[in-house]
Design a protein around this motif. Structure first.
Motif, PDB file in Angstrom:
ATOM      1  N   ARG A 285      35.576   9.530  -1.129  1.00  0.00           N
ATOM      2  CA  ARG A 285      36.697   9.904  -2.011  1.00  0.00           C
ATOM      3  C   ARG A 285      36.853   8.880  -3.127  1.00  0.00           C
ATOM      4  NH1 ARG A 285      39.603  11.521   2.560  1.00  0.00           N
ATOM      5  NH2 ARG A 285      41.019   9.753   2.370  1.00  0.00           N
ATOM      6  N   GLY A 286      36.688   7.616  -2.748  1.00  0.00           N
ATOM      7  CA  GLY A 286      36.743   6.552  -3.760  1.00  0.00           C
ATOM      8  C   GLY A 286      35.657   6.734  -4.813  1.00  0.00           C
ATOM      9  N   PHE A 287      34.472   7.060  -4.324  1.00  0.00           N
ATOM     10  CA  PHE A 287      33.333   7.295  -5.216  1.00  0.00           C
ATOM     11  C   PHE A 287      33.624   8.476  -6.143  1.00  0.00           C
ATOM     12  CE2 PHE A 287      29.405   9.868  -5.652  1.00  0.00           C
ATOM     13  CZ  PHE A 287      28.690   9.031  -6.496  1.00  0.00           C
ATOM     14  N   LEU A 288      34.178   9.537  -5.569  1.00  0.00           N
ATOM     15  CA  LEU A 288      34.446  10.742  -6.375  1.00  0.00           C
ATOM     16  C   LEU A 288      35.569  10.493  -7.384  1.00  0.00           C
ATOM     17  CD1 LEU A 288      34.033  13.407  -3.535  1.00  0.00           C
ATOM     18  CD2 LEU A 288      32.521  13.090  -5.518  1.00  0.00           C
ATOM     19  N   ALA A 289      36.474   9.589  -7.048  1.00  0.00           N
ATOM     20  CA  ALA A 289      37.534   9.248  -8.013  1.00  0.00           C
ATOM     21  C   ALA A 289      36.931   8.534  -9.220  1.00  0.00           C
ATOM     22  CB  ALA A 289      38.597   8.368  -7.330  1.00  0.00           C
ATOM     23  N   ILE A 290      35.966   7.697  -8.930  1.00  0.00           N
ATOM     24  CA  ILE A 290      35.275   7.027 -10.048  1.00  0.00           C
ATOM     25  C   ILE A 290      34.547   8.076 -10.887  1.00  0.00           C
ATOM     26  CG2 ILE A 290      33.516   5.299 -10.694  1.00  0.00           C
ATOM     27  CD1 ILE A 290      34.122   3.921  -7.955  1.00  0.00           C
ATOM     28  N   ALA A 291      33.894   9.017 -10.184  1.00  0.00           N
ATOM     29  CA  ALA A 291      33.165  10.079 -10.886  1.00  0.00           C
ATOM     30  C   ALA A 291      34.117  10.858 -11.792  1.00  0.00           C
ATOM     31  CB  ALA A 291      32.521  11.024  -9.874  1.00  0.00           C
ATOM     32  N   ARG A 292      35.325  11.086 -11.270  1.00  0.00           N
ATOM     33  CA  ARG A 292      36.314  11.825 -12.055  1.00  0.00           C
ATOM     34  C   ARG A 292      36.633  11.078 -13.356  1.00  0.00           C
ATOM     35  NH1 ARG A 292      41.184  11.792 -13.483  1.00  0.00           N
ATOM     36  NH2 ARG A 292      42.286  13.765 -13.822  1.00  0.00           N
ATOM     37  N   GLY A 293      36.806   9.764 -13.212  1.00  0.00           N
ATOM     38  CA  GLY A 293      37.102   8.925 -14.372  1.00  0.00           C
ATOM     39  C   GLY A 293      35.969   8.972 -15.391  1.00  0.00           C
ATOM     40  N   LYS A 294      34.758   8.948 -14.913  1.00  0.00           N
ATOM     41  CA  LYS A 294      33.604   9.005 -15.817  1.00  0.00           C
ATOM     42  C   LYS A 294      33.568  10.350 -16.533  1.00  0.00           C
ATOM     43  CE  LYS A 294      31.891   5.026 -14.677  1.00  0.00           C
ATOM     44  NZ  LYS A 294      32.244   3.971 -15.618  1.00  0.00           N
ATOM     45  N   MET A 295      33.794  11.401 -15.750  1.00  0.00           N
ATOM     46  CA  MET A 295      33.735  12.749 -16.310  1.00  0.00           C
ATOM     47  C   MET A 295      34.769  12.924 -17.422  1.00  0.00           C
ATOM     48  SD  MET A 295      32.173  15.679 -16.089  1.00  0.00           S
ATOM     49  CE  MET A 295      31.612  16.403 -14.577  1.00  0.00           C
ATOM     50  N   GLU A 296      35.896  12.343 -17.212  1.00  0.00           N
ATOM     51  CA  GLU A 296      36.984  12.463 -18.177  1.00  0.00           C
ATOM     52  C   GLU A 296      36.573  11.993 -19.570  1.00  0.00           C
ATOM     53  OE1 GLU A 296      40.420  10.721 -16.411  1.00  0.00           O
ATOM     54  OE2 GLU A 296      41.597  12.506 -16.874  1.00  0.00           O
ATOM     55  N   VAL A 297      35.749  10.960 -19.600  1.00  0.00           N
ATOM     56  CA  VAL A 297      35.368  10.419 -20.912  1.00  0.00           C
ATOM     57  C   VAL A 297      34.068  11.017 -21.458  1.00  0.00           C
ATOM     58  CG1 VAL A 297      36.627   8.267 -20.552  1.00  0.00           C
ATOM     59  CG2 VAL A 297      34.212   8.402 -19.882  1.00  0.00           C
ATOM     60  N   LEU A 298      33.453  11.917 -20.675  1.00  0.00           N
ATOM     61  CA  LEU A 298      32.237  12.580 -21.178  1.00  0.00           C
ATOM     62  C   LEU A 298      32.643  13.784 -22.021  1.00  0.00           C
ATOM     63  CD1 LEU A 298      29.873  12.558 -18.059  1.00  0.00           C
ATOM     64  CD2 LEU A 298      29.712  11.141 -20.113  1.00  0.00           C
ATOM     65  N   GLU A 299      31.786  14.103 -22.966  1.00  0.00           N
ATOM     66  CA  GLU A 299      32.083  15.265 -23.806  1.00  0.00           C
ATOM     67  C   GLU A 299      31.432  16.499 -23.223  1.00  0.00           C
ATOM     68  OE1 GLU A 299      31.487  14.918 -27.945  1.00  0.00           O
ATOM     69  OE2 GLU A 299      32.371  12.894 -27.957  1.00  0.00           O
ATOM     70  N   ALA A 300      32.097  17.629 -23.398  1.00  0.00           N
ATOM     71  CA  ALA A 300      31.610  18.878 -22.837  1.00  0.00           C
ATOM     72  C   ALA A 300      30.195  19.203 -23.313  1.00  0.00           C
ATOM     73  CB  ALA A 300      32.556  20.017 -23.195  1.00  0.00           C
ATOM     74  N   SER A 301      29.911  18.832 -24.511  1.00  0.00           N
ATOM     75  CA  SER A 301      28.617  19.201 -25.079  1.00  0.00           C
ATOM     76  C   SER A 301      27.484  18.287 -24.623  1.00  0.00           C
ATOM     77  CB  SER A 301      28.710  19.152 -26.606  1.00  0.00           C
ATOM     78  OG  SER A 301      29.070  17.848 -26.986  1.00  0.00           O
ATOM     79  N   SER A 302      27.844  17.171 -23.996  1.00  0.00           N
ATOM     80  CA  SER A 302      26.790  16.198 -23.680  1.00  0.00           C
ATOM     81  C   SER A 302      25.965  16.625 -22.473  1.00  0.00           C
ATOM     82  CB  SER A 302      27.416  14.834 -23.443  1.00  0.00           C
ATOM     83  OG  SER A 302      28.261  14.926 -22.316  1.00  0.00           O
ATOM     84  N   ASP A 303      24.941  15.878 -22.223  1.00  0.00           N
ATOM     85  CA  ASP A 303      24.040  16.144 -21.110  1.00  0.00           C
ATOM     86  C   ASP A 303      24.757  15.677 -19.847  1.00  0.00           C
ATOM     87  OD1 ASP A 303      21.876  16.617 -19.601  1.00  0.00           O
ATOM     88  OD2 ASP A 303      20.465  15.455 -20.837  1.00  0.00           O
ATOM     89  N   LEU A 304      25.707  16.492 -19.411  1.00  0.00           N
ATOM     90  CA  LEU A 304      26.698  16.079 -18.420  1.00  0.00           C
ATOM     91  C   LEU A 304      26.163  15.393 -17.166  1.00  0.00           C
ATOM     92  CD1 LEU A 304      29.357  18.951 -18.244  1.00  0.00           C
ATOM     93  CD2 LEU A 304      29.685  16.584 -18.996  1.00  0.00           C
TER      94      LEU A 304
END
Ligand code: GLU
Length: 444
Positions: free
Chosen positions: A369-388
């Motif tokens: 869950r801790g790992f996925l929370a970090i993932a969430r934070g990373k995702m937030e700053v990624l752009e939809a158009s990027s190579d997600l």
């Protein structure tokens, strides 16, 4: 000569896989030769023939892509049969007989008891005028038999079975018309084959003895016999003619999400020396169609082989082929991502739900869950158009030091609810950044 074949089912039930195979071969041969494929409905039996079966036969053929170029019905042709019968009467090629079914049965039993083949003894030919009057006075009506010419051996070169020889004396004179005036299959079929210009009769080998009789009918009717191809029968994996195969038809294939192309590809090739291959384009199958490649051994129908072939065929289908059967919002791009994961078209909805949700992800450990929370934070700053996916996993790897399965699996589970599926690289853009973010939030 223009090739013309016919498929002649009796509309007394649904088509089963054996009938479908016969229809397919008639259709393929006609297409290969640039000829005509006729659907002839053998509906002389008014009681057992049903309009619902006529409709079902047409619908099944249409679904399989085997639409007929022409359609005829025997029930519309009784006048023609009567005309020919009158000529055969004048030529003494038919004769009336008065035995009841029980009397005939008894004769057969006696013959069999003496170890003799149960061939009709032609007793009716010896009836005197008095005996006939006596029967008529009793109210008995005759049935009519076709008189085989015992002096002319029957031969033909079958396109599958090769040279065939029959001694007509070893065959019963067939009943062609019943007491009640209803027609049996034999004569109307020969008359139709002549008048409809059939050049090739393709049917199961259970009709070989009928062919021997019908060849004499063609000649008695003043016509040449067509070419014949009798194919070995279809059996199940157990090697026998099974009841199950007799009830297996288009509706059961549709229920199991079997594509018509898979049935066609399988039935075109089993029992031949050509391999069964996932060929979705029927033109390719038509191009290799050849009676010379048909074997004499029964063709084995295997559900498992069909299911596997079906899966391979699904993987070949273009978006345009399946568009009408996909969820409305599903794009060509989404089809390309999902297609390799399908066992059959029935799986589409399940995979589409992985994209659009809702999904149900498993419970994660505190660490994950801790790992996925970090993932969430990373995702937030990624752009939809990027190579997600690449960017997300790259950033996570750097920050958490996770790699391989501990890196990918919690993400896949959180984002799709499943531990398997399409490459996340191509799946994640379909799911989209916003949905992915919501799923990561939910999981952490
Ligand atoms: N109605 C016949 C059958 O279904 C047709 C056979 C034939 O092809 O001549 O067996």
């Amino acid at each position: 000569m223009t090739i013309k074949t016919r498929f002649a089912p009796s509309p007394t039930g649904h088509l089963h896989v054996g009938n479908i195979r016969t229809a397919l071969h008639n259709w393929m041969f006609a297409k290969k030769e640039g000829g005509t494929f006729l659907l002839r409905l053998d509906d002389t039996d008014a009681e057992r023939s049903k309009e619902e079966y006529v409709d079902a036969i047409r619908a099944d053929l249409a679904w399989l892509g085997l639409a007929a170029d022409e359609e005829q019905r025997q029930s519309a042709r009784f006048d023609r049969y009567a005309e020919h019968l009158a000529k055969l009467k004048a030529d003494s090629r038919v004769y009336p007989a008065y035995e009841t079914a029980q009397e005939l049965d008894l004769k057969r039993k006696i013959q069999l008891g003496r170890g003799k083949p149960p061939i009709y003894d032609r007793a009716a030919l010896d009836l005197t005028a008095e005996q006939v009057s006596a029967y008529e006075a009793e109210g008995r009506k005759p049935h009519w038999r076709f008189k085989l010419d015992h002096g002319t051996p029957i031969t033909w070169t079958d396109l599958i079975r090769g040279d065939q020889n029959f001694d007509p004396a070893l065959l019963s004179d067939p009943v062609i018309l019943r007491e009640d005036g209803s027609w049996l299959y034999m004569l109307p079929s020969a008359i139709d084959d002549i008048e409809m210009g059939i050049t090739h009769v393709v049917r199961g080998e259970d009709h070989v003895a009928n062919t021997a009789v019908q060849i004499q009918m063609f000649h008695a009717l003043g016509a040449q016999a067509p070419e014949f191809a009798h194919e070995a029968l279809l059996v199940g994996t157990e090697g026998k003619l099974s009841k199950r195969l007799g009830s297996l038809g288009v509706s059961s294939f549709r229920e199991k999400n079997i594509e018509p192309q898979a049935i066609v590809a399988l039935l075109a090739r089993i029992g031949t020396s050509d391999p069964v291959e996932p060929v979705a384009d029927v033109e390719q199958l038509i191009a290799t169609f050849d009676f010379a490649r048909f074997g004499r051994a029964p063709a084995r129908f295997d559900d498992e082989e069909l299911a596997q072939l079906n899966q391979k065929i699904v993987h070949l289908l273009d978006y345009e082929d399946v568009k009408d059967r996909l969820p409305e919002a599903m794009t060509a791009e989404a089809w390309a991502v999902i297609r390799p994961n399908l066992h059959d078209m029935g799986d589409v909805d399940q995979w589409w739900q992985v994209v659009t949700g809702p999904i149900s992800a498993p419970e994660f450990s505190a660490e994950d869950r801790g790992f996925l929370a970090i993932a969430r934070g990373k995702m937030e700053v990624l752009e939809a158009s990027s190579d997600l996916w690449k960017e997300l996993t790259g950033a996570l790897k750097e920050e958490t030091g996770r790699k391989g399965r501990p890196l990918f699996m919690p993400l896949r589970l959180a984002l799709t609810g499943l531990d398997h599926g399409p490459d996340m690289n191509i799946l994640l853009p379909l799911i989209g950044r916003d949905t992915a973010l919501a799923r990561l939030t939910e999981a952490s």
